[in-house]
Scaffold this motif. Structure first.
Motif, mmCIF file in Angstrom:
data_model
loop_
_atom_site.group_PDB
_atom_site.id
_atom_site.type_symbol
_atom_site.label_atom_id
_atom_site.label_comp_id
_atom_site.label_asym_id
_atom_site.label_seq_id
_atom_site.Cartn_x
_atom_site.Cartn_y
_atom_site.Cartn_z
ATOM 1 N N TRP A 134 32.119 -51.825 21.525
ATOM 2 C CA TRP A 134 32.862 -51.965 20.265
ATOM 3 C C TRP A 134 31.966 -52.432 19.125
ATOM 4 O O TRP A 134 32.338 -52.358 17.955
ATOM 5 C CB TRP A 134 34.044 -52.908 20.432
ATOM 6 N N LEU A 135 30.744 -52.901 19.453
ATOM 7 C CA LEU A 135 29.798 -53.309 18.418
ATOM 8 C C LEU A 135 28.743 -52.252 18.115
ATOM 9 O O LEU A 135 28.169 -52.241 17.024
ATOM 10 C CB LEU A 135 29.081 -54.602 18.852
ATOM 11 N N THR A 136 28.483 -51.369 19.064
ATOM 12 C CA THR A 136 27.317 -50.491 18.936
ATOM 13 C C THR A 136 27.435 -49.488 17.793
ATOM 14 O O THR A 136 26.423 -49.072 17.222
ATOM 15 C CB THR A 136 27.065 -49.722 20.249
ATOM 16 N N PHE A 137 28.662 -49.098 17.437
ATOM 17 C CA PHE A 137 28.809 -48.086 16.391
ATOM 18 C C PHE A 137 28.587 -48.653 14.995
ATOM 19 O O PHE A 137 28.337 -47.900 14.049
ATOM 20 C CB PHE A 137 30.196 -47.438 16.475
ATOM 21 N N LEU A 138 28.664 -49.986 14.829
ATOM 22 C CA LEU A 138 28.595 -50.572 13.498
ATOM 23 C C LEU A 138 27.263 -50.302 12.813
ATOM 24 O O LEU A 138 27.209 -49.955 11.634
ATOM 25 C CB LEU A 138 28.846 -52.084 13.578
ATOM 26 N N GLY A 139 26.161 -50.485 13.551
ATOM 27 C CA GLY A 139 24.843 -50.283 12.952
ATOM 28 C C GLY A 139 24.620 -48.867 12.457
ATOM 29 O O GLY A 139 24.288 -48.652 11.280
ATOM 30 N N PRO A 140 24.783 -47.848 13.328
ATOM 31 C CA PRO A 140 24.616 -46.475 12.854
ATOM 32 C C PRO A 140 25.582 -46.104 11.735
ATOM 33 O O PRO A 140 25.236 -45.308 10.856
ATOM 34 C CB PRO A 140 24.879 -45.638 14.113
ATOM 35 N N LEU A 141 26.789 -46.690 11.739
ATOM 36 C CA LEU A 141 27.753 -46.391 10.687
ATOM 37 C C LEU A 141 27.249 -46.861 9.330
ATOM 38 O O LEU A 141 27.206 -46.083 8.366
ATOM 39 C CB LEU A 141 29.097 -47.044 11.006
ATOM 40 N N VAL A 142 26.818 -48.120 9.246
ATOM 41 C CA VAL A 142 26.357 -48.629 7.943
ATOM 42 C C VAL A 142 25.044 -47.962 7.546
ATOM 43 O O VAL A 142 24.801 -47.698 6.360
ATOM 44 C CB VAL A 142 26.218 -50.169 7.953
ATOM 45 N N GLY A 143 24.188 -47.656 8.525
ATOM 46 C CA GLY A 143 22.933 -46.974 8.212
ATOM 47 C C GLY A 143 23.148 -45.590 7.645
ATOM 48 O O GLY A 143 22.405 -45.143 6.759
ATOM 49 N N SER A 144 24.175 -44.882 8.146
ATOM 50 C CA SER A 144 24.490 -43.547 7.632
ATOM 51 C C SER A 144 25.091 -43.616 6.233
ATOM 52 O O SER A 144 24.709 -42.855 5.341
ATOM 53 C CB SER A 144 25.473 -42.840 8.571
ATOM 54 N N LEU A 145 26.036 -44.535 6.053
ATOM 55 C CA LEU A 145 26.743 -44.613 4.783
ATOM 56 C C LEU A 145 25.852 -45.074 3.639
ATOM 57 O O LEU A 145 26.077 -44.714 2.481
ATOM 58 C CB LEU A 145 27.949 -45.557 4.916
ATOM 59 N N VAL A 172 10.635 -48.973 -3.921
ATOM 60 C CA VAL A 172 11.770 -49.260 -3.042
ATOM 61 C C VAL A 172 11.331 -49.212 -1.582
ATOM 62 O O VAL A 172 11.711 -50.072 -0.775
ATOM 63 C CB VAL A 172 12.915 -48.258 -3.306
ATOM 64 N N THR A 173 10.532 -48.220 -1.232
ATOM 65 C CA THR A 173 10.061 -48.096 0.151
ATOM 66 C C THR A 173 9.208 -49.297 0.549
ATOM 67 O O THR A 173 9.343 -49.829 1.668
ATOM 68 C CB THR A 173 9.264 -46.795 0.321
ATOM 69 N N PHE A 174 8.358 -49.774 -0.348
ATOM 70 C CA PHE A 174 7.500 -50.930 -0.069
ATOM 71 C C PHE A 174 8.358 -52.159 0.270
ATOM 72 O O PHE A 174 8.177 -52.791 1.318
ATOM 73 C CB PHE A 174 6.617 -51.208 -1.282
ATOM 74 N N TRP A 175 9.279 -52.503 -0.601
ATOM 75 C CA TRP A 175 10.105 -53.687 -0.369
ATOM 76 C C TRP A 175 11.061 -53.479 0.792
ATOM 77 O O TRP A 175 11.430 -54.432 1.496
ATOM 78 C CB TRP A 175 10.862 -54.058 -1.640
ATOM 79 N N ASN A 176 11.442 -52.234 1.029
ATOM 80 C CA ASN A 176 12.320 -51.955 2.156
ATOM 81 C C ASN A 176 11.616 -52.215 3.485
ATOM 82 O O ASN A 176 12.212 -52.765 4.415
ATOM 83 C CB ASN A 176 12.795 -50.501 2.088
ATOM 84 N N LEU A 221 18.491 -54.158 10.107
ATOM 85 C CA LEU A 221 17.576 -53.067 10.442
ATOM 86 C C LEU A 221 18.230 -51.704 10.194
ATOM 87 O O LEU A 221 17.587 -50.778 9.696
ATOM 88 C CB LEU A 221 17.128 -53.186 11.898
ATOM 89 N N PHE A 222 19.494 -51.577 10.548
ATOM 90 C CA PHE A 222 20.185 -50.311 10.302
ATOM 91 C C PHE A 222 20.345 -50.057 8.804
ATOM 92 O O PHE A 222 20.154 -48.933 8.327
ATOM 93 C CB PHE A 222 21.544 -50.302 10.998
ATOM 94 N N VAL A 223 20.717 -51.101 8.048
ATOM 95 C CA VAL A 223 20.888 -50.947 6.608
ATOM 96 C C VAL A 223 19.575 -50.531 5.957
ATOM 97 O O VAL A 223 19.511 -49.583 5.158
ATOM 98 C CB VAL A 223 21.414 -52.249 5.978
ATOM 99 N N THR A 224 18.498 -51.223 6.296
ATOM 100 C CA THR A 224 17.211 -50.927 5.655
ATOM 101 C C THR A 224 16.630 -49.599 6.127
ATOM 102 O O THR A 224 15.971 -48.903 5.341
ATOM 103 C CB THR A 224 16.211 -52.070 5.921
ATOM 104 N N SER A 225 16.877 -49.223 7.374
ATOM 105 C CA SER A 225 16.400 -47.899 7.807
ATOM 106 C C SER A 225 17.147 -46.809 7.048
ATOM 107 O O SER A 225 16.561 -45.780 6.684
ATOM 108 C CB SER A 225 16.557 -47.728 9.319
ATOM 109 N N GLY A 226 18.451 -47.019 6.778
ATOM 110 C CA GLY A 226 19.200 -46.047 5.987
ATOM 111 C C GLY A 226 18.701 -45.952 4.558
ATOM 112 O O GLY A 226 18.525 -44.864 4.018
#
Length: 459
Positions: A287-298, A315-319, A349-354
């Protein structure tokens, strides 16, 4: 952008007896776009998003499947990480040939074929997934799901043909984001199966996708079109491969998209291993695993927007600095056994990778626009020639970087596997990620931000 280009298409009537063939396609003509083009392009975009979404879900099937593989399957954590690594490897390898297939076979035709190819892993998974199946069979099934990873490349190449230059960014962003959402979607399907049927029925997850795969193929056959003027740029890949920027940007894309897909595949399993006392059953972790990919995609479009406003390289540097910080927080939380901090670090990590997915993609055309402007100013090319060269190399670089970047999913899962094998924890993997992000940060600064006469303007 893609390594495809569109040859001029004259204003002719549709070929008698042919359907789904756009013999008259002029998206840059404002009147044509207003009266005909926009409607046709939007129809192709929505169907493409759906087909690509299903492809991403099939590619990500094993991020869910490993949660069902309990003690009765006799597979240790290292073996499970290998099962999530091999789909990333095949998906990365297929991206370039899938891109080239659009011009060779037609976007509509190839979308039908690539959708039906998803049945190759899904059908045997729905039949064979049960205790007693051999590990070698599971490895073959896992590898075959990599065909879903190629769908992204052909879908992007196809949609690139339908929109005028001023709208390509938005259209490709929607297409990419809709496809990426296939990762959390399949994890939600896995959660639903775990919560209802239970962990004894892993075959139900691929079974859910069988009608969706068929529907994607039927939708492509019914509503997509071929653009006959599409052609692969001769020699574009070879020329781009000689460009140092191709490999610099490929490295940066490994750090961003590779992290997104790698963590998307591995997160549920890592969570269950690192906090086994909190997640006694797979459903507790799912129930937690989908949250990361969801926010990273959005959040991916946000990276593009920030790059437009502040510059892609900045942006890429600071990211990357933020990604290193997120990995450091995960490492600290794992050592302190703090689940809230651990989840916070992984979501970061998911947010910044997105965000990094969007900002690095924005850097690529900016690099060649800057070099084209410098070439015109120096008298090496005229403006038209410089523009053609910039578009040609941009498309080829995106194709190569997309293929290389997807291999990051393999590297992330191999890092976790080796860390658990050698040190019985994921700490070494987290330290490796911190080091890789630091390298990407340094490379971004040295190549694109360091003051000097060679710095590219506007990147």
């Amino acid at each position: 952008m893609s390594i495809l280009s569109t040859a001029p298409v004259t204003d002719t009537a549709a070929t008698p007896g042919r359907r789904h063939r756009l013999d008259d396609w002029r998206p840059e003509d404002p009147e044509f776009w207003r009266t005909t083009g926009a409607r046709v392009a939007r129809r192709n975009l929505w169907v493409s998003i759906f087909a690509e979404h299903v492809g991403f879900s099939v590619w990500s099937l094993w991020s869910v499947t490993v949660l069902f593989l309990g003690p009765e399957y006799g597979i240790d954590p290292a073996g499970k990480f290998l099962l999530t690594a091999v789909p990333a490897a095949l998906g990365a390898a297929l991206r370039l040939p899938y891109t080239l297939a659009v011009a060779r076979f037609g976007g509509r035709n190839w979308t039908i074929v690539s959708a039906l190819l998803l049945l190759v892993p899904a059908v045997p998974m729905a039949v064979l997934l049960e205790p007693g199946v051999s590990y070698s069979t599971l490895m073959v099934l896992a590898c075959l799901t990599g065909v879903g990873g190629g769908n992204f490349a052909s879908s992007m190449a196809n949609i690139n043909l339908f929109f005028p230059e001023r709208l390509k960014g938005k259209a490709l962003g929607l297409n990419a984001g809709g496809g990426n959402l296939g990762v959390p979607a399949v994890q939600l399907v896995g959660l639903a199966v775990l919560a209802t049927a239970g962990a004894a029925y892993p075959r139900l997850v691929p079974a859910v996708y069988l009608p969706l795969i068929v529907l994607a193929a039927l939708a492509a056959a019914r509503w997509l079109d071929n653009v006959p003027g599409a052609r692969n740029e001769p020699g574009a890949l070879r020329e781009a491969a000689r460009e140092p920027h191709t490999w610099v940007m490929s490295l940066l894309y490994v750090g961003t998209f590779g992290s997104f897909i790698g963590f998307g595949f591995a997160f549920g399993q890592v969570l269950q291993i690192e906090f086994a006392d909190r997640f006694a059953t797979p459903v507790d972790a799912a129930w937690l695993t989908f949250l990361g990919p969801l926010v990273g995609s959005l959040i991916r479009p946000v990276g593009g927007h920030l790059a437009d406003r502040y510059g892609g390289a900045r942006v890429t540097f600071w990211n990357f600095a933020a990604m290193a910080g997120g990995a450091a927080l995960v490492l600290y939380a794992a050592r302190e056994r703090s689940l809230p901090l651990y989840l916070t670090g992984f979501l970061a990590l998911f947010v910044t990778s997105g965000i990094g997915n969007g900002s690095t993609y924005k850097m690529i055309p900016a690099i060649f626009r800057s070099r084209a402007a410098a070439g015109v100013a120096a008298g090496r090319w005229d403006a038209a020639e410089a523009d053609r060269r910039a578009r040609r190399l941009t498309g080829a670089l995106i194709g190569i970087a997309g293929a290389v970047g997807a291999s990051g999913g393999l590297l992330v899962n191999i890092a976790f596997r080796q860390s658990f094998l050698t040190w019985q924890s994921a700490d070494a993997a987290y330290l490796t990620f911190i080091g890789c992000y630091a390298v990407c940060l340094l490379v971004t600064w040295l190549v694109y931000l360091r003051p000097g006469a060679g710095r590219l303007a506007g990147v």
